[in-house]
Design an enzyme around this catalytic site. Structure first.
Site, PDB file in Angstrom:
ATOM      1  N   PRO A 117       0.804  -1.227   0.000  1.00  0.00           N
ATOM      2  CA  PRO A 117       0.000   0.000   0.000  1.00  0.00           C
ATOM      3  C   PRO A 117       0.833   1.271   0.000  1.00  0.00           C
ATOM      4  O   PRO A 117       0.452   2.271  -0.607  1.00  0.00           O
ATOM      5  CB  PRO A 117      -0.833  -0.134   1.279  1.00  0.00           C
ATOM      6  CG  PRO A 117      -0.952  -1.603   1.498  1.00  0.00           C
ATOM      7  CD  PRO A 117       0.350  -2.180   1.041  1.00  0.00           C
TER       8      PRO A 117
ATOM      9  N   GLY B 212      11.702 -10.297 -17.227  1.00  0.00           N
ATOM     10  CA  GLY B 212      10.894 -11.181 -18.058  1.00  0.00           C
ATOM     11  C   GLY B 212       9.421 -10.842 -18.005  1.00  0.00           C
ATOM     12  O   GLY B 212       8.713 -10.929 -19.019  1.00  0.00           O
ATOM     13  N   GLY B 213       8.935 -10.460 -16.817  1.00  0.00           N
ATOM     14  CA  GLY B 213       7.532 -10.097 -16.690  1.00  0.00           C
ATOM     15  C   GLY B 213       7.159  -8.910 -17.555  1.00  0.00           C
ATOM     16  O   GLY B 213       6.047  -8.848 -18.109  1.00  0.00           O
ATOM     17  N   ARG B 214       8.079  -7.972 -17.699  1.00  0.00           N
ATOM     18  CA  ARG B 214       7.811  -6.802 -18.545  1.00  0.00           C
ATOM     19  C   ARG B 214       7.683  -7.196 -20.009  1.00  0.00           C
ATOM     20  O   ARG B 214       6.859  -6.640 -20.742  1.00  0.00           O
ATOM     21  CB  ARG B 214       8.908  -5.759 -18.331  1.00  0.00           C
ATOM     22  CG  ARG B 214       8.782  -5.060 -16.999  1.00  0.00           C
ATOM     23  CD  ARG B 214      10.028  -4.328 -16.548  1.00  0.00           C
ATOM     24  NE  ARG B 214       9.785  -3.737 -15.227  1.00  0.00           N
ATOM     25  CZ  ARG B 214      10.724  -3.348 -14.388  1.00  0.00           C
ATOM     26  NH1 ARG B 214      12.012  -3.475 -14.704  1.00  0.00           N
ATOM     27  NH2 ARG B 214      10.402  -2.838 -13.218  1.00  0.00           N
TER      28      ARG B 214
ATOM     29  N   GLN C 112     -12.428   4.106 -31.602  1.00  0.00           N
ATOM     30  CA  GLN C 112     -12.911   5.270 -32.339  1.00  0.00           C
ATOM     31  C   GLN C 112     -13.383   4.881 -33.733  1.00  0.00           C
ATOM     32  O   GLN C 112     -14.413   5.376 -34.210  1.00  0.00           O
ATOM     33  CB  GLN C 112     -11.795   6.320 -32.428  1.00  0.00           C
ATOM     34  CG  GLN C 112     -12.230   7.655 -33.020  1.00  0.00           C
ATOM     35  CD  GLN C 112     -13.148   8.446 -32.089  1.00  0.00           C
ATOM     36  OE1 GLN C 112     -13.152   8.211 -30.879  1.00  0.00           O
ATOM     37  NE2 GLN C 112     -13.918   9.362 -32.649  1.00  0.00           N
TER      38      GLN C 112
ATOM     39  N   GLU D 219       3.884  -4.098 -13.489  1.00  0.00           N
ATOM     40  CA  GLU D 219       5.259  -4.560 -13.761  1.00  0.00           C
ATOM     41  C   GLU D 219       6.240  -3.378 -13.824  1.00  0.00           C
ATOM     42  O   GLU D 219       7.235  -3.403 -14.533  1.00  0.00           O
ATOM     43  CB  GLU D 219       5.338  -5.371 -15.056  1.00  0.00           C
ATOM     44  CG  GLU D 219       4.319  -6.489 -15.193  1.00  0.00           C
ATOM     45  CD  GLU D 219       4.569  -7.651 -14.245  1.00  0.00           C
ATOM     46  OE1 GLU D 219       4.902  -7.375 -13.084  1.00  0.00           O
ATOM     47  OE2 GLU D 219       4.423  -8.806 -14.653  1.00  0.00           O
TER      48      GLU D 219
ATOM     49  N   ASN E 160       5.233   3.036 -16.510  1.00  0.00           N
ATOM     50  CA  ASN E 160       6.037   3.481 -17.649  1.00  0.00           C
ATOM     51  C   ASN E 160       6.925   4.671 -17.305  1.00  0.00           C
ATOM     52  O   ASN E 160       7.944   4.907 -17.965  1.00  0.00           O
ATOM     53  CB  ASN E 160       5.129   3.781 -18.843  1.00  0.00           C
ATOM     54  CG  ASN E 160       4.669   2.490 -19.510  1.00  0.00           C
ATOM     55  OD1 ASN E 160       5.001   1.385 -19.062  1.00  0.00           O
ATOM     56  ND2 ASN E 160       3.907   2.613 -20.585  1.00  0.00           N
TER      57      ASN E 160
END
Length: 383
Positions: free
Chosen positions: A129, A241-243, A337, A364, A367
């Site tokens: 948190p 790797g997760g990214r 759109q 992850e 940005n």
């Protein structure tokens, strides 16, 4: 993906198998799962039957032994059916890889069979948190008590929490900062483990997101993954790797949105001609396809770098995650759109893709943090 000529025959076959799975088992149900907030554990186990429960786990330990370059194909194709489920599978596989990479033989024998078959799902517990982007400031403690550790703290935004049976938890065993963090494997039924309510989210509704609450969870020292103090390094290596996996899921979801837009514009007429024949709309489609191709190329470059243990791999993974998730969301939003009012209706599935892909720019590592990683790499020689 058919336009890519650099894939091997094995990779093309892998993409075909996972795409077939996505079309048969994910896409037809994705809207209903999102609406009903249903986590399809049975489908995850079917995916594991294809080897997708232990994508990166070595074959001798029960996994598929695939490379990161193979993995980005797997998760991109799965995400064409449902980005939420593909995203959870990426996280599950990150957990399985961490156990295989940093566990000892006893730990591998204990946890990898369940992870690889998805009879035991995995969750990754780093965020708290009060400690999101600043992961080194986490407060969950693991206090040593003889041959045991006692874990106390709360983990926030944990994908799969409650349904998962295995949790890789980062907790503080020593000094402040990253060097005082260790990694532990916690099981769902360990005394002192409980879960918060399922979060009400904008997207990713087909998987639960809950707090993991650790109230004096007593673990034997053999539950520690790696050496004491190695937890932050383990966590960050897992995230590389997760990214890539989340970036791939963004591309798959966006590719599905682009494909749906092509079909919609081909079927829809206005002012006496197909919308697809309007050059202004063709140009927008061309930009969408170009941006996806560029993001895909960067993602595969990053995956190859991680496979090769390139010193710049972490930076490239951050670049790919930032660029692919921003691009994926932008393409999906443009597809909405192009669908006009129909894109806003849930039955068409476009608005779900937009909602699912939005969170990829946050999880992850946000940005903004990806930019910090890249900038640090660019400037480190000038310090």
């Amino acid at each position: 993906m058919s336009a890519v000529t650099t894939l091997t025959e094995d990779q093309l076959a892998l993409a075909d198998v996972t795409l077939d799975f996505a079309r048969e088992h994910l896409a037809p149900h994705a809207v209903a799962w999102d609406r009903d907030k249903h986590f399809p554990v049975d489908v995850l186990r079917r995916a594991a039957d294809l080897g997708l429960g232990g994508v990166y786990v070595r074959e001798e330990h029960g996994g598929s032994g695939l490379s990161r370059s193979d993995g980005v194909l797997v998760f991109e194709t799965l995400a064409t059916g449902c980005p939420s489920i593909a995203g959870y599978l990426s996280i599950h596989n990150m957990v399985a890889w961490m156990v295989d990479r940093y566990g000892d033989d006893v730990q591998r024998r204990r946890w990898l069979p369940g992870l690889c078959t998805a009879t035991a799902l995995g969750s990754y517990c780093l965020t708290e948190p009060g400690a999101g982007s600043d992961a080194g400031a986490l407060r969950t403690r693991a206090d040593r008590d003889g041959d045991h550790y006692v874990l106390t703290g709360v983990k926030q935004f944990i994908s799969g929490a409650g349904a998962a049976g295995i949790y890789v938890v980062m907790a503080r065993t020593g000094e402040a900062g990253p060097r005082g963090i260790s990694a532990f494997v916690v099981e769902r039924d360990d005394p002192g483990v409980s879960f918060g309510a399922n979060e009400q989210k904008m997207g990713w509704n087909a998987q639960p997101t809950r707090q993991v609450i650790l109230d004096g969870v007593r673990l034997a020292s053999d539950r520690r993954l790696g050496a004491e103090g190695d937890g932050f390094r383990i966590a960050m290596n897992g995230l590389n790797g997760g990214r890539l996996g989340i970036a791939a899921c963004s591309l798959g979801g966006a590719q599905s949105a682009l494909d749906r837009s092509l079909s919609y514009l081909a079927d829809r007429e206005a002012f006496g001609s197909r919308l697809l024949d309007a050059q202004a709309l063709q140009f927008r489609l061309a930009d969408m396809a170009t941006e996806l191709a560029a993001a895909r190329a960067l993602l595969r470059t990053a995956a190859q770098a991680l496979d090769a243990a390139d010193p710049k791999a972490a930076e490239l993974c951050a670049m790919a995650k930032r660029f692919a998730t921003d691009t994926g969301f932008a393409v999906a939003n443009e597809a909405l759109q192009l669908h006009g009012g129909y894109g806003y209706l849930s039955e068409y599935g476009i608005e779900k893709i937009v909602r699912d892909l939005r969170v990829h720019q946050i999880l992850e590592g946000t940005n903004e943090i990806m930019r910090v990683i890249v900038a640090r790499g660019l400037t480190e020689t000038l310090r």
